[in-house]
Write a protein that holds these residues in place. Sequence first.
Motif, PDB file in Angstrom:
ATOM      1  N   PHE A   1       0.852  -1.191   0.000  1.00 16.88           N
ATOM      2  CA  PHE A   1       0.000   0.000   0.000  1.00 16.88           C
ATOM      3  C   PHE A   1       0.884   1.236   0.000  1.00 16.88           C
ATOM      4  O   PHE A   1       2.092   1.151   0.272  1.00 16.88           O
TER       5      PHE A   1
ATOM      6  N   SER B   1      -9.108   5.455   1.473  1.00 20.55           N
ATOM      7  CA  SER B   1      -8.651   4.615   0.359  1.00 20.55           C
ATOM      8  C   SER B   1      -9.721   3.604  -0.026  1.00 20.55           C
ATOM      9  O   SER B   1     -10.760   3.535   0.574  1.00 20.55           O
TER      10      SER B   1
ATOM     11  N   ILE C   1      -4.972   0.156   3.315  1.00 21.38           N
ATOM     12  CA  ILE C   1      -3.971   0.660   4.263  1.00 21.38           C
ATOM     13  C   ILE C   1      -4.336   0.126   5.652  1.00 21.38           C
ATOM     14  O   ILE C   1      -5.422   0.415   6.151  1.00 21.38           O
TER      15      ILE C   1
END
Length: 434
Positions: free
Chosen positions: A174, A358, A386
């Motif tokens: 990530f 995200s 994440i």
Amino acid sequence: MRVMAQLAMVMNLDKCIGCHTCSVTCKQAWTNRAGTEYVWFNNVETRPGQGYPRQYQDQEKWKGGWILDRKGRLSLKSGSRMKRLLNIFANPDLPTVSDYYDPWSYDYDNLLSSPQIDTVPVARPKSLITGQDTKVTWGANWDDDLGSGPEQVGKDPMLAKLSDKVKLEFEETFMFYLPRICEHCLNPSCAAACPSGAIYKRSEDGIVLVDQDKCRGWRQCVSACPYKKIYFNHKTGKAEKCTFCYPRIEVGMPTVCSETCVGRLRYIGVMLYDADAVQEAASVTDDKDLYPSQLGVFLNPHDPRVIAEAEQAGISTEWIQAAQDSPVYKLIVDYQIALPLHPEYRTMPMVWYVPPLSPVVDVLSETGHDGEDHSNLFGAIDALRIPVEYLAELFTAGEIGPVRAALQRLAGMRSFMRSVNLGQEPDMSIPESV
Ligand code: SF4
Ligand code: SF4
């Protein structure tokens, strides 16, 4: 209660694309001169990554910032009084230019005007400091190409802390961007460390500045700042730092980085805080109390008692009004979706971050829009690309709860706005998983 006013910034990390417009416009305005070639008052670093300067988060390495002595008292640096006095003269805990990375350019003139040749021209990077050919071994966002795989684990101390909790396989890498400026801390260790008393915090707006006439170049501020956001100008022999663009602020303009930000992700506002509560909050010893203690120093600008105390303290009507209208107060206190960077450094930073939501990656959504199916939304926070644990290491000294709560609110807002934009009735029910 002793009411003071402080300018603060909130950055919404989901919107940062790492374009560096903020860094470049800041550099053009403030550090485009000899002695500050390596300096970025505003930098945008890749996370996970080593940051700028490299490994600045490794407080053991730099022995910087506020730390507690064996009796639990706050002190600058550890060791005996004699060792600390000696340190004023020796000060070995400074990053070198290779930690910041040697700034380089190319001989463009030669590249464009060289006579026609059979081979492809080769541009050798030249150090902006020495003017000599240089071997480039590091630069801004070098970590982009390294990803967050196992190789990075030992280099990013925040990632290393998680290595047994978060398994990083190749598919699970990530990345996101973290723009950073000086935090204009409520409890600035740069000011406390300065032997010449050259660093001061303006009472009217909390901006932390270096008096260039008083600075004697001790560089104690550089080692004391846990964010490494104060720099030594090797031409003038003085320390320099982000000024929160105070000449612009004084005429009602935003900072250069905010005005030019492509993602429109920076919010500036006024916070009213209790100055008596600051030292107490910075001295909290239990990590799980660090974020709530920082939140606890802010005063409600709509509370008549706070308004009366603020007026008595000489805070102008315009600034009280600005505190009442502050987007920053709403994001930090009302909605609690903005979090401080490394509260465990105890300097009470005043640049806060909305953590990146995200994409949610493994939610089985009928719409095909990851993470936007209301029924799956909140339970899916732990399935974010994440890891929540990584964000907690950055923003809440490892406490997962406040980060998860902030992400849930963001997810709820995203779901609501999606329905509104599609002309559908928003689902206002609260899922059981909350
Ligand atoms: Fe000082 Fe560092 Fe805090 Fe800025 S971030 S006010 S330089 S201690
Ligand atoms: Fe991120 Fe805005 Fe800076 Fe671009 S200008 S890197 S979007 S903070």
